[in-house]
Motif scaffolding. Structure first.
Motif, PDB file in Angstrom:
ATOM      1  N   VAL A 287       7.934 -25.848  42.832  1.00 37.54           N
ATOM      2  CA  VAL A 287       6.603 -26.356  43.196  1.00 37.54           C
ATOM      3  C   VAL A 287       6.804 -27.781  43.705  1.00 37.54           C
ATOM      4  N   PRO A 288       6.846 -27.991  45.016  1.00 33.86           N
ATOM      5  CA  PRO A 288       7.149 -29.317  45.559  1.00 33.86           C
ATOM      6  C   PRO A 288       6.214 -30.408  45.013  1.00 33.86           C
ATOM      7  N   ASN A 289       6.835 -31.486  44.546  1.00 27.13           N
ATOM      8  CA  ASN A 289       6.106 -32.669  44.073  1.00 27.13           C
ATOM      9  C   ASN A 289       5.064 -32.348  42.998  1.00 27.13           C
ATOM     10  N   TRP A 290       5.376 -31.428  42.091  1.00 31.51           N
ATOM     11  CA  TRP A 290       4.389 -31.018  41.087  1.00 31.51           C
ATOM     12  C   TRP A 290       3.931 -32.174  40.203  1.00 31.51           C
ATOM     13  N   ARG A 291       4.780 -33.190  40.002  1.00 29.00           N
ATOM     14  CA  ARG A 291       4.399 -34.299  39.118  1.00 29.00           C
ATOM     15  C   ARG A 291       3.292 -35.170  39.698  1.00 29.00           C
ATOM     16  N   LYS A 292       3.003 -35.000  40.999  1.00 23.20           N
ATOM     17  CA  LYS A 292       1.976 -35.827  41.658  1.00 23.20           C
ATOM     18  C   LYS A 292       0.600 -35.160  41.670  1.00 23.20           C
ATOM     19  N   HIS A 293       0.518 -33.894  41.264  1.00 23.32           N
ATOM     20  CA  HIS A 293      -0.718 -33.134  41.433  1.00 23.32           C
ATOM     21  C   HIS A 293      -1.432 -32.911  40.096  1.00 23.32           C
ATOM     22  N   LYS A 294      -2.596 -33.548  39.950  1.00 20.51           N
ATOM     23  CA  LYS A 294      -3.346 -33.480  38.692  1.00 20.51           C
ATOM     24  C   LYS A 294      -3.741 -32.050  38.335  1.00 20.51           C
ATOM     25  N   GLN A 295      -4.202 -31.287  39.310  1.00 23.12           N
ATOM     26  CA  GLN A 295      -4.662 -29.936  39.000  1.00 23.12           C
ATOM     27  C   GLN A 295      -3.516 -29.071  38.493  1.00 23.12           C
ATOM     28  N   PHE A 296      -2.342 -29.218  39.100  1.00 28.26           N
ATOM     29  CA  PHE A 296      -1.205 -28.433  38.621  1.00 28.26           C
ATOM     30  C   PHE A 296      -0.829 -28.854  37.199  1.00 28.26           C
ATOM     31  N   LEU A 297      -0.869 -30.156  36.922  1.00 29.07           N
ATOM     32  CA  LEU A 297      -0.584 -30.643  35.571  1.00 29.07           C
ATOM     33  C   LEU A 297      -1.576 -30.078  34.569  1.00 29.07           C
ATOM     34  N   LYS A 298      -2.834 -29.949  34.974  1.00 27.70           N
ATOM     35  CA  LYS A 298      -3.832 -29.327  34.093  1.00 27.70           C
ATOM     36  C   LYS A 298      -3.513 -27.855  33.877  1.00 27.70           C
ATOM     37  N   ASN A 299      -3.077 -27.176  34.941  1.00 25.35           N
ATOM     38  CA  ASN A 299      -2.777 -25.743  34.846  1.00 25.35           C
ATOM     39  C   ASN A 299      -1.646 -25.480  33.853  1.00 25.35           C
ATOM     40  N   ILE A 300      -0.672 -26.387  33.800  1.00 23.48           N
ATOM     41  CA  ILE A 300       0.459 -26.164  32.886  1.00 23.48           C
ATOM     42  C   ILE A 300       0.289 -26.976  31.600  1.00 23.48           C
ATOM     43  N   ARG A 301      -0.926 -27.476  31.367  1.00 22.16           N
ATOM     44  CA  ARG A 301      -1.327 -28.109  30.114  1.00 22.16           C
ATOM     45  C   ARG A 301      -0.572 -29.403  29.823  1.00 22.16           C
ATOM     46  N   LEU A 302      -0.232 -30.135  30.891  1.00 20.48           N
ATOM     47  CA  LEU A 302       0.345 -31.447  30.722  1.00 20.48           C
ATOM     48  C   LEU A 302      -0.685 -32.556  30.952  1.00 20.48           C
ATOM     49  N   TRP A 303      -1.855 -32.172  31.424  1.00 19.38           N
ATOM     50  CA  TRP A 303      -2.961 -33.119  31.594  1.00 19.38           C
ATOM     51  C   TRP A 303      -4.031 -32.727  30.595  1.00 19.38           C
ATOM     52  N   GLU A 304      -4.231 -33.567  29.595  1.00 21.70           N
ATOM     53  CA  GLU A 304      -5.206 -33.271  28.545  1.00 21.70           C
ATOM     54  C   GLU A 304      -6.545 -33.875  28.929  1.00 21.70           C
ATOM     55  N   SER A 305      -7.530 -33.020  29.153  1.00 27.74           N
ATOM     56  CA  SER A 305      -8.856 -33.476  29.593  1.00 27.74           C
ATOM     57  C   SER A 305      -9.559 -34.237  28.465  1.00 27.74           C
TER      58      SER A 305
END
Length: 305
Positions: A287-305
């Motif tokens: 997944v190119p540049n996945w660390r820059k994308h908030k939505q992808f981080l949310k999808n893999i549960r690395l962004w806690e809302s």
């Protein structure tokens, strides 16, 4: 028939304690030591902890609920922002803050950030100089003086997070500072994290241990399935990479590296499952540049809302 008398809820010294510090100060090592189990991922590489874990320490007269936050560092990517938000949430929830420092390293920008957060959180702070067995008095004094610029009059302790006796000295001081209240969790609980979340962290720990410096932080792990069979748990996980060029390195010549990662991860997960037989299938996704994308981080549960 006479009814049974109501059960008196258990009480003890209890409260939430945040573990704060720059990357690799020993927060997760300390948590694993006092809990007596491998809950949090540990490695020599920075930013091993990406999301907060809750660990519950119990003894006969206390229940200390530790909040292990990601290491404090400047935010440059979306994943850094997610980790920073996790740190802020931990500090907000805490009753006490343990600010861990590593005197083996010269204090720098990340130490300034950690000290600033500690000074502004509005909570009682303990400064803990870790690795006391590996440092000189001069190194410890240098680090203490650096932190005291932001935290004047802070109470300071010294510790080796790998030593159970040393770590429990800190436990005793925390018990003195925490109030007596109703316990919030059952005595036999050590975490609220799901087994699959811990397993994903253990797989990533294996990656961190085996791969060279420039690749591990561009890898995330998702636990896609966990099936309990008669022989033991069967797991499927995905290693998410940022670059197509990294696939060959992760797979290795003749599949040697991916096999080594799987073997090491299986051993760690087997210990988590108390020796049960573990089957683990690993796949790779780019997944190119996945660390820059908030939505992808949310999808893999690395962004806690």
């Amino acid at each position: 028939m006479d009814s049974l008398p109501p059960t008196t809820p258990p009480k003890g010294r209890t409260g939430y304690v945040a573990l704060l510090g720059r990357p690799n100060t020993g927060k997760s090592t300390f948590l694993n030591t006092v809990l007596g189990c491998h809950l949090a991922a540990v490695s020599s590489k920075p930013q091993t902890t990406r999301k907060s874990f809750l660990g519950i320490y119990n003894d006969e007269d206390s229940q200390i609920i530790f909040l292990d936050a990601p290491g404090v560092h400047p935010s440059r990517l979306a994943i850094d922002e997610a980790m920073s938000l996790s740190v802020s949430k931990v500090l907000e929830d805490a009753d006490l803050v343990v600010c861990l420092a590593d005197p083996t390293r010269t204090p720098g920008e990340e130490d300034t950030l950690a000290a600033t957060l500690a000074s502004q959180c509005g909570k009682k702070v303990l400064l803990v100089l870790n690795k006391s067995d590996l440092t000189t008095p001069e190194q410890r004094q240098r680090t203490r003086a650096f932190y005291e610029e932001k935290l004047p009059q802070v109470e300071t302790l010294e510790m080796s997070a790998l030593s159970s006796d040393s770590a429990h000295t800190l436990i005793q001081r925390l018990k003195e500072l925490l109030p007596t209240d109703l316990l919030l969790y059952d005595r036999d609980e050590v975490t609220t994290a799901y087994e699959r979340d811990i397993a994903a962290e253990l797989i990533r720990e294996a990656v961190l241990e085996l791969l060279r410096e420039e690749i591990p932080h561009a890898i995330a792990v998702t636990l896609d399935s966990w099936t309990n069979t008669e022989k033991g748990p069967s797991l499927e996980a995905t290693l998410i990479l940022e670059r197509e060029a990294h696939k060959g390195i992760v797979i290795g010549q003749g599949g040697k590296m991916i096999k080594a990662i799987r073997h090491r991860a299986v051993k760690k997960i087997s210990e988590l499952c108390q020796g049960g037989r573990v089957e683990l299938a690993l796949q790779i996704r780019v997944v190119p540049n996945w660390r820059k994308h908030k939505q992808f981080l949310k999808n893999i549960r690395l962004w806690e809302s």
